[in-house]
Structure formats: C-alpha cells, structure tokens
Design an enzyme around this catalytic site. Sequence first.
Site, PDB file in Angstrom:
ATOM      1  N   GLU A 184     -33.949 -30.819  36.795  1.00  0.00           N
ATOM      2  CA  GLU A 184     -34.369 -29.623  37.537  1.00  0.00           C
ATOM      3  C   GLU A 184     -35.670 -29.051  37.009  1.00  0.00           C
ATOM      4  OE1 GLU A 184     -30.372 -27.633  39.547  1.00  0.00           O
ATOM      5  OE2 GLU A 184     -31.388 -26.543  37.967  1.00  0.00           O
TER       6      GLU A 184
ATOM      7  N   LYS B  74     -28.771 -26.127  50.573  1.00  0.00           N
ATOM      8  CA  LYS B  74     -27.985 -24.908  50.813  1.00  0.00           C
ATOM      9  C   LYS B  74     -28.285 -24.347  52.197  1.00  0.00           C
ATOM     10  CE  LYS B  74     -27.820 -23.261  46.043  1.00  0.00           C
ATOM     11  NZ  LYS B  74     -28.277 -22.189  45.165  1.00  0.00           N
TER      12      LYS B  74
ATOM     13  N   HIS C  53     -21.353 -53.144  28.392  1.00  0.00           N
ATOM     14  CA  HIS C  53     -20.668 -54.196  29.148  1.00  0.00           C
ATOM     15  C   HIS C  53     -20.699 -53.916  30.647  1.00  0.00           C
ATOM     16  CE1 HIS C  53     -19.073 -56.094  25.459  1.00  0.00           C
ATOM     17  NE2 HIS C  53     -19.320 -54.875  24.994  1.00  0.00           N
TER      18      HIS C  53
HETATM   19  O1  PA5 Z   1     -30.072 -24.015  36.608  1.00  0.00           O
HETATM   20  C1  PA5 Z   1     -29.837 -23.373  37.614  1.00  0.00           C
HETATM   21  O2  PA5 Z   1     -30.390 -22.288  37.848  1.00  0.00           O
HETATM   22  C2  PA5 Z   1     -28.822 -23.863  38.618  1.00  0.00           C
HETATM   23  O3  PA5 Z   1     -28.303 -25.082  38.301  1.00  0.00           O
HETATM   24  C3  PA5 Z   1     -27.669 -22.857  38.716  1.00  0.00           C
HETATM   25  O4  PA5 Z   1     -27.106 -22.714  37.451  1.00  0.00           O
HETATM   26  C4  PA5 Z   1     -26.621 -23.320  39.730  1.00  0.00           C
HETATM   27  O5  PA5 Z   1     -27.211 -23.535  40.972  1.00  0.00           O
HETATM   28  C5  PA5 Z   1     -25.513 -22.290  39.857  1.00  0.00           C
HETATM   29  O6  PA5 Z   1     -26.036 -21.065  40.254  1.00  0.00           O
HETATM   30  P1  PA5 Z   1     -25.256 -19.719  40.048  1.00  0.00           P
HETATM   31  O7  PA5 Z   1     -25.051 -19.520  38.598  1.00  0.00           O
HETATM   32  O8  PA5 Z   1     -26.159 -18.682  40.628  1.00  0.00           O
HETATM   33  O9  PA5 Z   1     -23.962 -19.857  40.792  1.00  0.00           O
END
Ligand code: PA5
Length: 426
Positions: free
Chosen positions: A281, A416, A302
Amino acid sequence: MVKVSLEGALAFMGPEGPDYAAAERAHRTLLQRSGAGSEFTGWLDLPQRMADTELKDILAAAQRIRQQGQALLVVGIGGSYLGARAAIELLRGASHNQTSDGAQVYFMGNTLSPDALYELTQELGDRDFTVNVISKSGGTLEPALGFRAAKAMLERKYGKSGAKERIYVTTDARRGILHDTAVAEGYPRFTVPDDVGGRFSVLSAVGLLPMAAAGIDIEAVIACAIRELQELRLSTPDNPAWQYAAARQKLCALGKTTEILACYEPSFRFMAEWWKQLYGESEGKNGLGIYPASVEYNADLHSMGQYIQDGPRCLMETVVSFDRPLHPCAVPFAEGDPDGLNYLAGRELTDIQNVARDAVVAAHVAGGVPNIGIHVPCRDEAGFAALVCFFEAACAVSAYMSGVNPFDQPGVEAYKKNMFRMLKGE
Ligand code: PA5
C-alpha cells in the site's frame, strides 16, 4: 536494531552499489516531516506517546478482557487487523495462541465468508468471550458487518446489557459511525491517532489491546520500540533501514521488481502478511512499486522453490532469521540408525535449519536471485518491536526514494465505490 546483510545482493548491483545519498535525502525528508503525506508520520514517535498516554488504560482493559473470558474476538481488516495478528502469531504461536496468562484471540471482520463465520462460532463453542472492534474510519463494510455478527452473538449469550459490558472499541478520537456508536452506548474507547495511518498503527491501541489481551508484554514492546526508533534516526549508511531501502530500490531499478520475504519460522506467516500490506500500500502507486510476496520455509522450498530457483529472473529475496530459538531442541539418536540420519543425532535443529538456509541462499544467488538478510536476536517482544520499527522506517525511506507518497492509498477506494454502488443497486 536488526542487522541487514547485503552479501548476497551486492554482486548484482555493479560497482556503485546502493545509492546511500538518495537514502539519506529520503530519510531526512521523513525525519523533517517535509515530504508528501507528512501529516501521517505520527508513528515516528508513537511508542513514546503511547507510554505517556493510553498504555495504562490498555493494560487495564486487557486485564478486564482476560477476566471476562478465555476468548477475544478482534474485528477489523487491513491495518486494523494484520499487525495484531502478526504479533500474536509471532509471539504466541500460529494456531494455539492461548496461554495461562492470556485470552485466545480470534480474528473476524476481514472476510465476508459465511462459512468462516460459522466455523468461528463452532470453534468458540460455549466459552465466555469479549469483542474488540477496530476501525479507524468506522465505516469499512467488512468489519462493520463482522461487528454486527459479533454483537448479535454477544447479545444472544449475555443479553443486551451484558453484551455492552463486553465490547471494546478502537477508532478515531472524534468522528465516524463507530465513534458515535461507542459514545452513545458507553463502550470503552481507544484511539487510532489522526496522524498514524492504518498500516503504521500496530504500536497504537489497534495492535496493543489485542496483544495485551493475549498476554504479550506490551510494556516491553513499547520500551524496545522507543529505543529502536531513536536508533533508526542514525544518519549514516550503517542505518539498517537505509541499507534495506537502498538495496531494494537499486535491485528494482535493475529489473528485480518482485521481492519475496522468506522466514524459516511458521509463526512469522502473519508478519509477512503485515509486511505485504505495509510495502504494497505504501509503494504500489503511480505505476511504481516492488511487488511484495512471501514464502514460508522450509515448507515452500518444496512448492515455490522451483520457481524461485528457475523461473523469471525478476525476483529478489529477503530472508528474516532469528538468531536464537526460544525452545532449543536436538535431533534424537535412533537405535539401529533406520533412516541413516544418526550422523545428525545430538545436533541442534536450529543449527541444521541455518545450514539449510545458507544452502538455499547460495543456490538462489547462483540462480540469479539477489539476497538480503535480516537478522533479529530472538522471537520475543524486543525482536517484534525491532522488526516493526525497522520495516516501517525502511518502508517510508524506500517509498520516498521512488518518489511516491508512502502514506496514502487512493487505489483502495476503487473497489469500495463499485461495491457500494452495486450493493445499492445503482
Ligand atoms: O492501512 C490502511 O489505512 C488500510 O489498510 C486500513 O487499515 C483498512 O482499509 C481498514 O480501514 P479502517 O480501519 O478504517 O476500517
């Protein structure tokens, strides 16, 4: 600090080696909080802030959780899930994480599978349990539906007011549906700091409350993390975060665009998942980024070993090693030597594992896969804190070196938008 070994990587880089001048610039940008996304660099002093603020409340809540039942359901996804699971599996074991001093922690809200939900309820049986729902935004669909299910389970077992006593919320300090619900219902609340993104939040209540409930010594984790982050400010090529960031950026520029994170401890599996989110990310944007993959050795030697040895040569490999085992064990002697392995009798398994690791590194390097070694003294609280701080610092340096904002994730929104549009029939 962790130790980085570039012995198996330098030969691939040519005479100039890693670009430490670029790492220095990126690191300065990070520490001066002058780069893109600098409003999300609160993780740089998060451990100290936790020690000064929420840590005591988290410890008290964890003690209450342990008194209330043998099981804790942690509801969350992405950065609100992976760090806690990584810590608990690394320090408490992959599938048997209950100890005399901690609750057994189960994770939900990271899938929409009805079968997974069913299996979780079967596994839980009639044990007493509590729920920690974690979401920074408070509006993510998977944990929101997971929380509905968990709350319904609580209410069936304890009634509405009994259920209320067993819900712990970790979310934004001021806003969001989950925040508003927690305030309205009077649930104990813990904070995801504004200036810390989900994937950098494991050392906040997001990770610390489940960890403490599982019996992990979070005071030790925080004390070690404070020290680690201080040491990682070092502004020379001896900084392991520079070494790792500069090496992987150099190798990527030379066509090694996939990085495989490997470890010989099965309990490291979710550390690798946490690492994949952190790097994926943070770096995968604007058409750039090293693809983060992982393997679990020896098992995957393996299965994936063939591909790594002989497949497309776009790979680099990073191997995490713990220098000392927690529970040393030697190979037993067998009467009559039926399998011909008595020449190993009495030898420590760790010693054999290290030989296997060195043999694999040599083979993969010879096969064209550069190797970066990461060494941690022990699979304990200090080792966990060292890995988290090291990987976070190196990730930010590496992302800045490649010219992207390490702290946003605009790409996550695309699915989303589609999903909500389709769910609403629009
Ligand atoms: O790193 C991030 O910001 C994302 O992976 C969030 O943690 C993930 O989308 C979950 O979001 P939230 O904590 O708002 O539910």
